[in-house]
Design an enzyme around this catalytic site. Structure first.
Site, PDB file in Angstrom:
ATOM      1  N   TYR A  31      21.314  39.857  59.098  1.00  0.00           N
ATOM      2  CA  TYR A  31      21.144  39.029  60.292  1.00  0.00           C
ATOM      3  C   TYR A  31      22.202  39.394  61.335  1.00  0.00           C
ATOM      4  CZ  TYR A  31      20.980  34.890  63.245  1.00  0.00           C
ATOM      5  OH  TYR A  31      20.891  34.044  64.319  1.00  0.00           O
ATOM      6  N   SER A  79      19.039   1.911  51.264  1.00  0.00           N
ATOM      7  CA  SER A  79      17.609   1.956  51.540  1.00  0.00           C
ATOM      8  C   SER A  79      17.055   0.544  51.391  1.00  0.00           C
ATOM      9  CB  SER A  79      16.918   2.917  50.592  1.00  0.00           C
ATOM     10  OG  SER A  79      17.395   2.733  49.303  1.00  0.00           O
ATOM     11  N   GLU A 125      10.444  -6.788  62.271  1.00  0.00           N
ATOM     12  CA  GLU A 125      10.437  -5.718  63.280  1.00  0.00           C
ATOM     13  C   GLU A 125       9.769  -4.487  62.682  1.00  0.00           C
ATOM     14  OE1 GLU A 125      14.690  -3.952  63.403  1.00  0.00           O
ATOM     15  OE2 GLU A 125      14.737  -5.678  62.072  1.00  0.00           O
ATOM     16  N   LYS A 164       9.036  -0.899  61.141  1.00  0.00           N
ATOM     17  CA  LYS A 164       9.823   0.092  60.397  1.00  0.00           C
ATOM     18  C   LYS A 164       9.486   1.449  61.010  1.00  0.00           C
ATOM     19  CE  LYS A 164      11.124   1.537  55.771  1.00  0.00           C
ATOM     20  NZ  LYS A 164      10.942   2.991  55.837  1.00  0.00           N
ATOM     21  N   ASP A 177       9.311   5.346  61.652  1.00  0.00           N
ATOM     22  CA  ASP A 177       9.259   6.502  60.764  1.00  0.00           C
ATOM     23  C   ASP A 177      10.023   7.664  61.391  1.00  0.00           C
ATOM     24  OD1 ASP A 177       8.633   7.992  58.617  1.00  0.00           O
ATOM     25  OD2 ASP A 177       6.508   8.228  59.077  1.00  0.00           O
ATOM     26  N   ARG A 189      22.208   9.932  57.486  1.00  0.00           N
ATOM     27  CA  ARG A 189      22.335   9.077  56.322  1.00  0.00           C
ATOM     28  C   ARG A 189      22.807   9.880  55.108  1.00  0.00           C
ATOM     29  NH1 ARG A 189      18.893   7.615  52.143  1.00  0.00           N
ATOM     30  NH2 ARG A 189      19.208   5.496  51.404  1.00  0.00           N
ATOM     31  N   TYR A 235      19.039  -0.909  65.264  1.00  0.00           N
ATOM     32  CA  TYR A 235      18.570  -2.081  64.524  1.00  0.00           C
ATOM     33  C   TYR A 235      19.540  -2.594  63.456  1.00  0.00           C
ATOM     34  CZ  TYR A 235      17.061   1.672  61.342  1.00  0.00           C
ATOM     35  OH  TYR A 235      17.030   2.775  60.548  1.00  0.00           O
ATOM     36  N   LYS A 294       5.267  -2.549  53.569  1.00  0.00           N
ATOM     37  CA  LYS A 294       4.630  -1.280  53.942  1.00  0.00           C
ATOM     38  C   LYS A 294       3.169  -1.465  54.334  1.00  0.00           C
ATOM     39  CE  LYS A 294       7.477   2.109  53.338  1.00  0.00           C
ATOM     40  NZ  LYS A 294       7.577   2.783  52.148  1.00  0.00           N
ATOM     41  N   CYS A 332       2.224  23.732  25.262  1.00  0.00           N
ATOM     42  CA  CYS A 332       2.931  23.868  26.536  1.00  0.00           C
ATOM     43  C   CYS A 332       2.477  25.154  27.226  1.00  0.00           C
ATOM     44  CB  CYS A 332       4.434  23.900  26.280  1.00  0.00           C
ATOM     45  SG  CYS A 332       5.387  24.319  27.747  1.00  0.00           S
ATOM     46  N   CYS A 366       5.689  27.710  27.264  1.00  0.00           N
ATOM     47  CA  CYS A 366       6.335  28.327  26.103  1.00  0.00           C
ATOM     48  C   CYS A 366       5.440  28.324  24.867  1.00  0.00           C
ATOM     49  CB  CYS A 366       7.672  27.649  25.788  1.00  0.00           C
ATOM     50  SG  CYS A 366       7.487  26.010  25.063  1.00  0.00           S
ATOM     51  N   CYS A 370       6.203  18.693  25.875  1.00  0.00           N
ATOM     52  CA  CYS A 370       6.417  19.954  25.166  1.00  0.00           C
ATOM     53  C   CYS A 370       7.532  19.735  24.150  1.00  0.00           C
ATOM     54  CB  CYS A 370       6.824  21.011  26.175  1.00  0.00           C
ATOM     55  SG  CYS A 370       7.628  22.438  25.453  1.00  0.00           S
ATOM     56  N   CYS A 410      12.082  26.318  25.651  1.00  0.00           N
ATOM     57  CA  CYS A 410      11.093  26.268  26.737  1.00  0.00           C
ATOM     58  C   CYS A 410      11.759  26.606  28.073  1.00  0.00           C
ATOM     59  CB  CYS A 410      10.448  24.883  26.816  1.00  0.00           C
ATOM     60  SG  CYS A 410       9.260  24.768  28.167  1.00  0.00           S
TER      61      CYS A 410
HETATM   62  S1  IVH Z   1      17.312  -1.733  58.170  1.00  0.00           S
HETATM   63  C1  IVH Z   1      20.452  -2.076  54.809  1.00  0.00           C
HETATM   64  N1  IVH Z   1      15.421  -1.592  59.980  1.00  0.00           N
HETATM   65  O1  IVH Z   1      14.158   2.568  56.603  1.00  0.00           O
HETATM   66  C2  IVH Z   1      19.153  -1.793  55.440  1.00  0.00           C
HETATM   67  N2  IVH Z   1      15.674   0.244  58.494  1.00  0.00           N
HETATM   68  O2  IVH Z   1      14.135   2.300  53.655  1.00  0.00           O
HETATM   69  C3  IVH Z   1      19.295  -0.973  56.655  1.00  0.00           C
HETATM   70  N3  IVH Z   1      14.145   2.101  58.921  1.00  0.00           N
HETATM   71  O3  IVH Z   1      17.078   4.324  55.890  1.00  0.00           O
HETATM   72  C4  IVH Z   1      18.015  -0.515  57.186  1.00  0.00           C
HETATM   73  N4  IVH Z   1      13.114   1.201  60.637  1.00  0.00           N
HETATM   74  O4  IVH Z   1      15.911   4.860  58.070  1.00  0.00           O
HETATM   75  C5  IVH Z   1      16.019  -0.973  58.954  1.00  0.00           C
HETATM   76  N5  IVH Z   1      13.827  -1.566  61.657  1.00  0.00           N
HETATM   77  C6  IVH Z   1      14.425  -0.972  60.645  1.00  0.00           C
HETATM   78  C7  IVH Z   1      14.034   0.314  60.201  1.00  0.00           C
HETATM   79  C8  IVH Z   1      14.688   0.887  59.118  1.00  0.00           C
HETATM   80  C9  IVH Z   1      13.200   2.255  59.849  1.00  0.00           C
HETATM   81  C10 IVH Z   1      14.456   3.083  57.869  1.00  0.00           C
HETATM   82  C11 IVH Z   1      15.892   3.491  57.816  1.00  0.00           C
HETATM   83  C12 IVH Z   1      16.336   3.264  56.387  1.00  0.00           C
HETATM   84  C13 IVH Z   1      15.036   3.135  55.682  1.00  0.00           C
HETATM   85  C14 IVH Z   1      15.196   2.214  54.497  1.00  0.00           C
END
Ligand code: IVH
Length: 704
Positions: free
Chosen positions: A48, A94, A127, A129, A131, A150, A239, A327, A421, A424, A445, A451
């Site tokens: 490179y 999370s 609120e 979530k 993506d 994160r 948030y 969800k 398996c 193996c 297995c 294996c």
């Molecule tokens: S609160 C301690 N609020 O979801 C909890 N998370 O599964 C802090 N996310 O890593 C998270 N929208 O990336 C919160 N309105 C929202 C969100 C949110 C998306 C994501 C965030 C987190 C993941 C948790």
């Protein structure tokens, strides 16, 4: 890439020079893409660098021919540079998931029970979530000083330079009530419109399009050259928060309102509710707007509004007890099943994987999906040529949900599951569970160490991100090293350098490797000789030992030698070591049995001894909370508690690093006794164990 004709620059005609510069610009951009966005370089660093040097040489000789897309204009950071690591002062957790209305009702009841609320009102925010990818932005005296991804929740990557280019993110917070230190957290994302425009641009530049807005946002945020990030239309919703010297108010809703006043974008759909019915109403309202919002969301997040209650609720393993993600149902599509492959995992489990005619599910092209296990496959009666329904939800692996029977081709036979398996040839069996008397749903297995599939998967797990996390040693490298006999066991990783030095056929002469990448790899390996003990434990890949359990074990046994000594004496469920193990909070018989099984195999102990002999010396885990007077102590609660529920008391004590036990023994350090305490109090007094009232206990842990 075809080999380049290398003519001395001095003998190039202007036309040849222009042509070669064009080819170089394309080639270097393609390698940048492979390196930065796919983490999969196809040439060595040296090759490179050679391309870049040649480009520069021609440009110096023909300055008029420097192209607007010249690689030298995009200097950025040298491509071998990586992001610096940042340890989060407050971990980025999370969220637990709710998939149905019942799950949401359960969540609210759990919160009420934990806090011991009677008729009292419980306010919860709702609120969308988003993506995207979460980011933590640290402001000191109102100035943005640091931004991190994160990462694994404990350690993220320093993306400060990139975050500074996001227009939604203020560099200075001008309001009056901004605390001295505040880490604002939220989601980096890309809107649908911007995503479409970016992909048009990509196509015009002859580059691959991004699969979906989330990937585009991720690829743009993790650029080593922040000028590329600057050219990408990223956005941010605030948030949440991490470390803070103070907060502007006492509720979730109000703090987010302050973020808005300070100049952040906050989600306009956030609402504050006081009943489950209201929460579910908001959920349905947000779901109804999903397609027209202009950005991707995958659910609704609920959070307990009062911050003092959030604090009392605390966390279970990696998610807060005070929040949950509701969800949206997974997206589905149907396609043809073209084949079924059997994959062998690190514990020998055989997993059927569906090979599908590629189909777009929720914006992502899916060509493989899991069929889970033998029993599921039989239950769904999936056959070759069938039309199947596939679904994908968030980050999880796509799955085959059902078969469209009307479309089954004539003469399609039931799938015959292998009993040997495929890797193996050893017998693959479904074990009988002694306790339930039932057959295991998974076929395994029996090849164990012979294996190759199991060995390779174990090695991949050992070096994976949440285990040893050895940079430069990914799945591809593990497979190649295994095939060539260079690394067959974890200990081989730590003797790699010594063996390489003695060997004539050096690593640096292998395809895809250069002197620099080899040097970096050896340094990365060396760095992990003192890996945290819990990561090593997790990396060993013992069944049922996930990250959380590994951490509990590491805290309890402190270091590898103490742990090994205990494990070696665990010969039966009656042994003291086994009994000690199941006395630990969070550890039950499943884990104890798995550990006993693992350490009864001599080769497993040998593998660990070999690691030690190769110079691995894991670091003991730091005590969870050195500042707390109860850290490391074993506490028993008895009698009725009046100011907190039993589960809250337990969670709080554990949060401060104490071990909570259900019975009094010589190992008990403290007994907290409420009214009505009986035999436990008596026993504690006999053993001379310190006892406290609930108030005395609260005083002790106050402010801790
Ligand atoms: S609160 C301690 N609020 O979801 C909890 N998370 O599964 C802090 N996310 O890593 C998270 N929208 O990336 C919160 N309105 C929202 C969100 C949110 C998306 C994501 C965030 C987190 C993941 C948790």
């Amino acid at each position: 890439m075809a080999a380049r004709k290398v003519k001395p620059v001095s003998s190039l005609t202007e036309k040849e020079a222009a042509k070669e510069l064009e080819q170089l610009a394309q080639a270097i951009a393609a390698h940048d893409q492979l390196y930065h966005q796919e983490d999969q370089p196809s040439i060595s660093d040296a090759e490179y660098d050679g391309l870049r040097a040649r480009n520069l040489e021609i440009e110096t000789a023909f300055p008029d021919l420097v192209r607007p897309d010249s690689p030298s204009l995009r200097v950025g950071a040298a491509p071998s540079d990586k992001f610096e690591k940042i340890e989060h002062e407050v971990p980025m957790l999370s969220l637990g998931n709710a998939f149905s209305d019942e799950d949401v009702i359960d969540f609210c009841q759990r919160v009420r029970r934990f806090l011991g609320l009677g008729e009292e009102e419980l306010a919860i925010t709702a609120e969308p979530k988003i993506d995207g990818l979460s980011a933590a932005l640290r402001y000191e005296k109102g100035q943005l000083v640091q931004a991190a991804t994160r990462g694994d929740g404990r350690v993220g990557e320093d993306i400060t330079a990139n975050v500074r280019t996001i227009k939604d993110i203020p560099l200075t917070l001008k309001a009056k009530n901004v605390p001295d230190v505040i880490e604002v957290r939220g989601e980096v994302y890309m809107s649908h419109a911007d995503f479409t425009r970016l992909n048009v641009r990509q196509a015009e530049a002859g580059k691959d399009p991004f699969a979906n807005p989330r990937n585009a946002a991720a690829g743009s945020l993790r650029q080593l050259d922040s000028r590329i990030t600057a050219s990408r239309p990223l956005r941010f919703f605030a948030y949440a928060w991490g470390a803070a010297s103070a907060l502007p108010s006492e509720t979730q809703f109000e703090v987010v309102a302050s973020f808005k006043k300070w100049g952040f974008a906050t989600n306009p759909l956030m609402a504050r509710c006081t009943s489950v019915e209201e929460l579910l109403e908001i959920y349905r309202a947000i779901e109804a707007q999903r397609a027209t919002l202009g950005y991707d969301i995958d659910g609704v997040v609920y959070k307990v509004d009062r911050l003092d209650w959030q604090e009392r609720l605390g966390f279970v393993s990696r998610s807060p007890r005070w929040a949950i993600a509701h969800k949206f149902p997974a997206e589905q599509a149907s396609t043809i099943l073209e084949g079924i492959d059997i994959q062998v995992g690190r514990t020998g489990s055989l997993t059927p994987v569906a090979r599908l005619k590629p189909v777009t599910v929720g914006g992502v092209v899916v060509s493989n999906a899991t069929l889970h296990n033998e029993e599921e496959l039989a239950r769904k009666d999936v056959r070759l040529g069938d039309t199947v329904v596939v679904q994908r939800a968030g980050d999880v692996i796509p799955q085959v949900v059902s078969v469209v029977l009307e479309k089954r081709p004539k003469g399609a036979d039931p799938f015959v599951y292998p009993t040997v398996c495929p890797e193996c040839g050893s017998h693959a069996v479904r074990e009988l569970n002694e306790k339930t008397g039932k057959e295991d749903v998974v076929r395994r297995c029996t090849g164990g160490l012979i294996c190759p599939a199991q060995s390779i998967e174990r090695l991949k797990h050992f070096v994976s991100r949440n285990a040893l996390d050895i940079e430069g040693l990914g799945n591809k490298q593990v497979e190649a090293f295994y095939k060539d006999g260079l690394v067959k066991s974890p200990a081989d990783i730590f003797t790699l350098q010594a063996r390489d030095e003695e060997n004539l056929k050096k690593l640096k002469d292998r395809e895809g490797w250069g002197a620099t990448s080899v040097k970096n790899l050896f340094a990365a390996i060396d760095d992990k000789r003192t890996v945290d003990f819990d990561r090593l434990l997790f990396g060993l890949g013992i069944r049922h030992i996930g990250e959380t359990t590994a951490r509990v074990l590491a805290r309890t046994y402190h270091d590898l030698d103490a742990f090994l000594t205990a494990m070696k004496t665990m010969t039966s469920p009656e042994s003291e070591a086994y009994q000690d193990l199941i006395a630990i909070d969070g550890i039950g018989e499943t884990v104890a049995d798995a550990l006993m099984g693992f350490f009864q195999e001599a080769h497993n102990i040998e593998a660990i001894e070999a690691l030690k002999a190769a110079g691995l010396n894991p670091s003991p885990l730091e005590a969870q909370d050195t500042g707390s007077p109860v850290a490391g102590k074993t506490v028993v609660f008895t009698g009725s508690l009046e100011k907190m529920t039993r589960s809250e008391a337990k969670a709080r004590a554990e949060g401060l690093g104490a071990k909570v036990s259900g019975s009094v023994s010589k190992k008990t350090d403290l007994l907290v006794a409420g009214p009505g305490a009986g035999s436990k109090l008596k026993k504690a007094e006999e053993l001379g164990i310190e006892t406290l009232t609930e108030d005395e206990w609260l005083e002790l842990v106050e402010g801790a």
